[in-house]
Design an enzyme around this catalytic site. Structure first.
Site, PDB file in Angstrom:
ATOM      1  N   LYS A  11     -23.028 -27.819  28.264  1.00 23.12           N
ATOM      2  CA  LYS A  11     -23.947 -28.015  29.388  1.00 23.12           C
ATOM      3  C   LYS A  11     -23.936 -29.469  29.895  1.00 23.12           C
ATOM      4  O   LYS A  11     -23.389 -30.358  29.236  1.00 23.12           O
ATOM      5  CB  LYS A  11     -25.353 -27.586  28.956  1.00 23.12           C
ATOM      6  CG  LYS A  11     -25.463 -26.084  28.644  1.00 23.12           C
ATOM      7  CD  LYS A  11     -26.894 -25.675  28.316  1.00 23.12           C
ATOM      8  CE  LYS A  11     -26.994 -24.180  28.070  1.00 23.12           C
ATOM      9  NZ  LYS A  11     -28.396 -23.743  27.823  1.00 23.12           N
ATOM     10  N   TYR A  51     -27.402 -16.814  35.209  1.00 26.20           N
ATOM     11  CA  TYR A  51     -28.667 -16.709  34.482  1.00 26.20           C
ATOM     12  C   TYR A  51     -29.613 -15.699  35.140  1.00 26.20           C
ATOM     13  O   TYR A  51     -30.831 -15.769  34.939  1.00 26.20           O
ATOM     14  CB  TYR A  51     -29.335 -18.082  34.379  1.00 26.20           C
ATOM     15  CG  TYR A  51     -28.778 -18.948  33.256  1.00 26.20           C
ATOM     16  CD1 TYR A  51     -28.854 -18.534  31.925  1.00 26.20           C
ATOM     17  CD2 TYR A  51     -28.204 -20.182  33.519  1.00 26.20           C
ATOM     18  CE1 TYR A  51     -28.361 -19.311  30.893  1.00 26.20           C
ATOM     19  CE2 TYR A  51     -27.707 -20.982  32.490  1.00 26.20           C
ATOM     20  CZ  TYR A  51     -27.797 -20.537  31.177  1.00 26.20           C
ATOM     21  OH  TYR A  51     -27.314 -21.319  30.153  1.00 26.20           O
ATOM     22  N   PHE A  59     -39.129 -20.854  33.799  1.00 25.06           N
ATOM     23  CA  PHE A  59     -38.195 -21.984  33.712  1.00 25.06           C
ATOM     24  C   PHE A  59     -36.929 -21.785  34.543  1.00 25.06           C
ATOM     25  O   PHE A  59     -36.047 -22.643  34.544  1.00 25.06           O
ATOM     26  CB  PHE A  59     -37.825 -22.266  32.244  1.00 25.06           C
ATOM     27  CG  PHE A  59     -37.177 -21.105  31.507  1.00 25.06           C
ATOM     28  CD1 PHE A  59     -35.830 -20.805  31.697  1.00 25.06           C
ATOM     29  CD2 PHE A  59     -37.907 -20.341  30.620  1.00 25.06           C
ATOM     30  CE1 PHE A  59     -35.228 -19.753  31.019  1.00 25.06           C
ATOM     31  CE2 PHE A  59     -37.310 -19.274  29.937  1.00 25.06           C
ATOM     32  CZ  PHE A  59     -35.969 -18.986  30.143  1.00 25.06           C
ATOM     33  N   ARG A  87     -23.261 -18.164  17.733  1.00 25.52           N
ATOM     34  CA  ARG A  87     -24.729 -18.313  17.793  1.00 25.52           C
ATOM     35  C   ARG A  87     -25.224 -19.090  16.572  1.00 25.52           C
ATOM     36  O   ARG A  87     -26.182 -19.860  16.667  1.00 25.52           O
ATOM     37  CB  ARG A  87     -25.398 -16.934  17.870  1.00 25.52           C
ATOM     38  CG  ARG A  87     -25.114 -16.136  19.153  1.00 25.52           C
ATOM     39  CD  ARG A  87     -25.669 -16.712  20.423  1.00 25.52           C
ATOM     40  NE  ARG A  87     -27.074 -16.997  20.373  1.00 25.52           N
ATOM     41  CZ  ARG A  87     -27.838 -17.210  21.467  1.00 25.52           C
ATOM     42  NH1 ARG A  87     -27.299 -17.150  22.686  1.00 25.52           N
ATOM     43  NH2 ARG A  87     -29.092 -17.509  21.355  1.00 25.52           N
ATOM     44  N   THR A  93     -32.456 -21.701  20.177  1.00 24.84           N
ATOM     45  CA  THR A  93     -32.606 -22.182  21.561  1.00 24.84           C
ATOM     46  C   THR A  93     -33.391 -23.488  21.614  1.00 24.84           C
ATOM     47  O   THR A  93     -32.997 -24.434  22.309  1.00 24.84           O
ATOM     48  CB  THR A  93     -33.337 -21.109  22.402  1.00 24.84           C
ATOM     49  OG1 THR A  93     -32.652 -19.865  22.259  1.00 24.84           O
ATOM     50  CG2 THR A  93     -33.408 -21.518  23.862  1.00 24.84           C
ATOM     51  N   ASN A 114     -30.157 -28.110  26.059  1.00 25.14           N
ATOM     52  CA  ASN A 114     -29.830 -27.834  24.663  1.00 25.14           C
ATOM     53  C   ASN A 114     -28.328 -27.714  24.419  1.00 25.14           C
ATOM     54  O   ASN A 114     -27.877 -27.016  23.518  1.00 25.14           O
ATOM     55  CB  ASN A 114     -30.601 -26.608  24.161  1.00 25.14           C
ATOM     56  CG  ASN A 114     -30.309 -25.369  24.987  1.00 25.14           C
ATOM     57  OD1 ASN A 114     -29.475 -25.390  25.889  1.00 25.14           O
ATOM     58  ND2 ASN A 114     -30.984 -24.281  24.673  1.00 25.14           N
ATOM     59  N   HIS A 117     -24.291 -23.165  25.786  1.00 24.80           N
ATOM     60  CA  HIS A 117     -24.587 -21.741  25.987  1.00 24.80           C
ATOM     61  C   HIS A 117     -23.616 -20.948  25.126  1.00 24.80           C
ATOM     62  O   HIS A 117     -22.452 -21.329  24.993  1.00 24.80           O
ATOM     63  CB  HIS A 117     -24.378 -21.328  27.451  1.00 24.80           C
ATOM     64  CG  HIS A 117     -24.293 -19.826  27.620  1.00 24.80           C
ATOM     65  ND1 HIS A 117     -25.413 -19.049  27.751  1.00 24.80           N
ATOM     66  CD2 HIS A 117     -23.228 -18.973  27.599  1.00 24.80           C
ATOM     67  CE1 HIS A 117     -25.045 -17.770  27.830  1.00 24.80           C
ATOM     68  NE2 HIS A 117     -23.721 -17.702  27.742  1.00 24.80           N
ATOM     69  N   GLU A 128     -19.294 -12.339  30.836  1.00 27.32           N
ATOM     70  CA  GLU A 128     -19.339 -13.776  31.124  1.00 27.32           C
ATOM     71  C   GLU A 128     -17.941 -14.391  31.177  1.00 27.32           C
ATOM     72  O   GLU A 128     -17.666 -15.252  32.027  1.00 27.32           O
ATOM     73  CB  GLU A 128     -20.214 -14.474  30.072  1.00 27.32           C
ATOM     74  CG  GLU A 128     -21.684 -14.084  30.197  1.00 27.32           C
ATOM     75  CD  GLU A 128     -22.577 -14.589  29.067  1.00 27.32           C
ATOM     76  OE1 GLU A 128     -23.786 -14.283  29.098  1.00 27.32           O
ATOM     77  OE2 GLU A 128     -22.073 -15.299  28.171  1.00 27.32           O
TER      78      GLU A 128
HETATM   79  P1  IDP Z   1     -30.056 -19.049  24.551  1.00 28.46           P
HETATM   80  O1  IDP Z   1     -29.305 -20.079  25.380  1.00 28.46           O
HETATM   81  O2  IDP Z   1     -30.331 -19.544  23.162  1.00 28.46           O
HETATM   82  O3  IDP Z   1     -29.402 -17.678  24.574  1.00 28.46           O
HETATM   83  P2  IDP Z   1     -32.026 -17.956  26.417  1.00 28.46           P
HETATM   84  O4  IDP Z   1     -33.368 -17.417  26.008  1.00 28.46           O
HETATM   85  O5  IDP Z   1     -30.980 -16.989  26.830  1.00 28.46           O
HETATM   86  O6  IDP Z   1     -31.521 -18.884  25.207  1.00 28.46           O
HETATM   87  O7  IDP Z   1     -32.303 -19.004  27.582  1.00 28.46           O
HETATM   88  C1  IDP Z   1     -31.229 -19.488  28.367  1.00 28.46           C
HETATM   89  C2  IDP Z   1     -31.413 -20.981  28.554  1.00 28.46           C
HETATM   90  O8  IDP Z   1     -32.600 -21.212  29.304  1.00 28.46           O
HETATM   91  C3  IDP Z   1     -31.622 -21.785  27.262  1.00 28.46           C
HETATM   92  O9  IDP Z   1     -30.423 -22.090  26.577  1.00 28.46           O
HETATM   93  C4  IDP Z   1     -32.302 -23.019  27.799  1.00 28.46           C
HETATM   94  O10 IDP Z   1     -31.362 -23.912  28.426  1.00 28.46           O
HETATM   95  C5  IDP Z   1     -33.211 -22.427  28.873  1.00 28.46           C
HETATM   96  N1  IDP Z   1     -34.544 -22.089  28.340  1.00 28.46           N
HETATM   97  C6  IDP Z   1     -34.868 -21.061  27.531  1.00 28.46           C
HETATM   98  N2  IDP Z   1     -36.196 -21.054  27.238  1.00 28.46           N
HETATM   99  C7  IDP Z   1     -36.722 -22.121  27.918  1.00 28.46           C
HETATM  100  C8  IDP Z   1     -38.056 -22.650  28.022  1.00 28.46           C
HETATM  101  O11 IDP Z   1     -39.021 -22.148  27.452  1.00 28.46           O
HETATM  102  N3  IDP Z   1     -38.182 -23.776  28.806  1.00 28.46           N
HETATM  103  C9  IDP Z   1     -37.130 -24.358  29.452  1.00 28.46           C
HETATM  104  N4  IDP Z   1     -35.865 -23.883  29.385  1.00 28.46           N
HETATM  105  C10 IDP Z   1     -35.659 -22.776  28.611  1.00 28.46           C
HETATM  106 MG    MG Z   2     -29.120 -16.366  26.156  1.00 24.85          MG
END
Ligand code: IDP
Ligand code: MG
Length: 140
Positions: A11, A51, A59, A87, A93, A114, A117, A128
């Site tokens: 990212k 997304y 968010f 994962r 996350t 974070n 992805h 994807e």
């Molecule tokens: P993942 O990347 O671990 O699969 P997902 O729930 O699919 O997590 O969320 C996609 C992305 O959205 C996350 O990697 C993060 O960048 C962002 N995200 C998820 N939850 C939050 C939140 O509560 N606040 C802000 N950004 C979030």
């Molecule tokens: Mg995800």
């Protein structure tokens, strides 16, 4: 166990801090091979579509802005149980909940920024990968 492919993104927070090599080392050290890789600037339309499952989440708009805030590296990783393995290498996350030694524990700036992805299922991995790579871009 089967050899699988999964889709990965380094990212904008990772490219901005020159962490692509350190993160790729985590994949390779864990036995995943980077079989395709390209550095791109995501468009807003691409990030919104990628997304799309999160469109109703609070968010979503911030996430799209973040994912288009700088270059990303899109990748195909291959190895034993690659989807689940990746994962585990990534960690939770929210970096506050990520296990020691994971990418997100070591490198993530926040729950949003974070660093990586990774696909959450083999089915989504195929979707994807096809979204960002043509078959001829992935050597067999
Ligand atoms: P993942 O990347 O671990 O699969 P997902 O729930 O699919 O997590 O969320 C996609 C992305 O959205 C996350 O990697 C993060 O960048 C962002 N995200 C998820 N939850 C939050 C939140 O509560 N606040 C802000 N950004 C979030
Ligand atoms: Mg995800």
């Amino acid at each position: 166990m089967a050899i699988e492919r999964t889709f990965s993104i380094l990212k904008p927070d990772a490219t901005r801090r020159n962490l692509t090599g350190k993160i790729n080392a985590k994949f390779e050290d864990a036995g995943l091979s980077i079989v395709a890789q390209r550095r791109i600037q995501m468009t807003t339309a691409q990030a919104e579509s990628f997304y799309g499952v999160h469109r109703e989440r609070g968010f979503f708009r911030d996430l799209v802005t973040f994912m288009t805030s700088g270059p990303v590296v899109v990748q195909v990783l291959e190895g034993e149980n690659a989807v689940l393995a990746n994962r585990e290498i990534m960690g939770a996350t929210n970096p506050a909940n990520a296990a020691a030694g994971t990418i997100r524990k070591e490198f993530a700036e926040s729950i949003e920024a974070n660093s990586v992805h990774g696909s959450d299922s083999a089915e989504n991995a195929a979707i994807e990968i096809a979204y960002f790579f043509a078959g001829c871009d992935i050597p067999g």
